[in-house]
Design an enzyme around this catalytic site. Structure first.
Site, PDB file in Angstrom:
ATOM      1  CG  HIS A  23      -1.877  -1.119   1.313  1.00 44.40           C
ATOM      2  ND1 HIS A  23      -2.054  -1.882   2.445  1.00 44.40           N
ATOM      3  CD2 HIS A  23      -2.741  -1.611   0.379  1.00 44.40           C
ATOM      4  CE1 HIS A  23      -2.989  -2.795   2.223  1.00 44.40           C
ATOM      5  NE2 HIS A  23      -3.418  -2.660   0.978  1.00 44.40           N
ATOM      6  CE  LYS A  47     -13.502  -6.443   2.415  1.00 49.65           C
ATOM      7  NZ  LYS A  47     -12.702  -5.630   1.505  1.00 49.65           N
ATOM      8  NE  ARG A  96      -3.070  -7.759  -4.362  1.00 44.94           N
ATOM      9  CZ  ARG A  96      -3.816  -8.126  -3.331  1.00 44.94           C
ATOM     10  NH1 ARG A  96      -3.242  -8.404  -2.187  1.00 44.94           N
ATOM     11  NH2 ARG A  96      -5.104  -8.251  -3.434  1.00 44.94           N
ATOM     12  CB  SER A 134      -4.212  -6.702   4.604  1.00 48.16           C
ATOM     13  OG  SER A 134      -3.870  -5.469   4.048  1.00 48.16           O
TER      14      SER A 134
HETATM   15  O1  PNS Z   1      -8.803  -3.021   0.289  1.00 42.12           O
HETATM   16  P1  PNS Z   1     -10.065  -3.497  -0.343  1.00 42.12           P
HETATM   17  O2  PNS Z   1     -10.849  -4.381   0.613  1.00 42.12           O
HETATM   18  O3  PNS Z   1      -9.866  -4.139  -1.674  1.00 42.12           O
HETATM   19  O4  PNS Z   1     -10.955  -2.185  -0.576  1.00 42.12           O
HETATM   20  C1  PNS Z   1     -12.259  -2.263  -1.087  1.00 42.12           C
HETATM   21  C2  PNS Z   1     -12.882  -0.864  -1.076  1.00 42.12           C
HETATM   22  C3  PNS Z   1     -12.872  -0.315   0.333  1.00 42.12           C
HETATM   23  C4  PNS Z   1     -12.090   0.045  -1.982  1.00 42.12           C
HETATM   24  C5  PNS Z   1     -14.336  -1.011  -1.601  1.00 42.12           C
HETATM   25  O5  PNS Z   1     -15.008  -1.991  -0.867  1.00 42.12           O
HETATM   26  C6  PNS Z   1     -15.083   0.303  -1.511  1.00 42.12           C
HETATM   27  O6  PNS Z   1     -14.907   1.172  -2.321  1.00 42.12           O
HETATM   28  N1  PNS Z   1     -15.917   0.420  -0.454  1.00 42.12           N
HETATM   29  C7  PNS Z   1     -16.686   1.614  -0.201  1.00 42.12           C
HETATM   30  C8  PNS Z   1     -18.153   1.379  -0.523  1.00 42.12           C
HETATM   31  C9  PNS Z   1     -18.381   1.524  -2.016  1.00 42.12           C
HETATM   32  O7  PNS Z   1     -18.179   2.561  -2.602  1.00 42.12           O
HETATM   33  N2  PNS Z   1     -18.803   0.402  -2.621  1.00 42.12           N
HETATM   34  C10 PNS Z   1     -19.065   0.345  -4.036  1.00 42.12           C
HETATM   35  C11 PNS Z   1     -17.772   0.130  -4.808  1.00 42.12           C
HETATM   36  S1  PNS Z   1     -18.210  -0.490  -6.346  1.00 42.12           S
END
Ligand code: PNS
Length: 170
Positions: A23, A47, A96, A134
């Site tokens: 990150h 989540k 990745r 992570s």
């Molecule tokens: O590190 P991650 O778990 O891959 O991150 C995922 C994240 C936080 C970027 C994604 O779940 C997100 O954007 N969550 C916020 C809620 C949202 O906007 N959801 C719709 C995305 S299509």
């Protein structure tokens, strides 16, 4: 005369549970591409996270403390709404392997459908961190493996504290 333009702001969203050197690499590179970068730590109530939102923000902020144009904020709700609220026109994501591609494409398309004025930029993870996640860091650390190469010292301390707490629970 110097050209004046409003600051170009990008949002780098994620769970950061916890923030790793993969990150940090993305944040460092993105910080050179935009005037301001906001590392946006998702609350994402749907989540379950191992670290609290406050701890995830604190760890990311400590890891990014040497990057002057990077700040870390928590957000709840949609990332596109948070980006608009902060005047950001870009969302930054790290990729990745091909395993990330499908999920990122789905999220990218949905974000585009919700807010077509925002552009998502994908940075390929540095090759040395392409295997890192992570959850893998947490897993290896919980089993006693040395993860000090993969996280910053503050995150390692938090992982140690978490493991000590879990050991105390049993
Ligand atoms: O590190 P991650 O778990 O891959 O991150 C995922 C994240 C936080 C970027 C994604 O779940 C997100 O954007 N969550 C916020 C809620 C949202 O906007 N959801 C719709 C995305 S299509």
């Amino acid at each position: 005369m110097m050209s004046q333009h409003p600051p170009r702001v990008a949002v780098y969203p994620g769970s950061f549970d916890p923030f790793t050197r993969a990150h940090l690499d993305i944040a460092q590179r993105a910080s050179r591409m935009w005037d301001e970068l906001i590392v946006a730590v998702a609350q994402d109530a749907e989540k379950s996270h191992v670290f609290s939102l406050e701890d995830r923000v604190r760890m990311a902020a400590e890891a990014c403390c040497s990057l002057p144009n990077v700040r870390v904020e928590a957000f709840a709700g949609l990332v596109v709404n948070f980006a608009k609220l902060r005047g950001a026109c870009w969302i930054v994501k790290g990729l990745r392997t091909v395993a990330d591609f499908e999920r990122e494409m789905q999220m990218g398309e949905m974000n585009h459908a919700l807010a077509p004025q925002l552009e998502t930029c994908y940075l390929m993870a540095a090759r040395e961190w392409a295997f890192l996640s992570s959850s893998l860091v947490r897993h290896v650390h919980a089993l006693g493996g040395d993860v000090s190469r993969f996280v910053t010292p503050g995150v390692l301390r938090m992982l140690d504290t978490l493991r000590a707490g879990e050991a105390g629970d049993t």
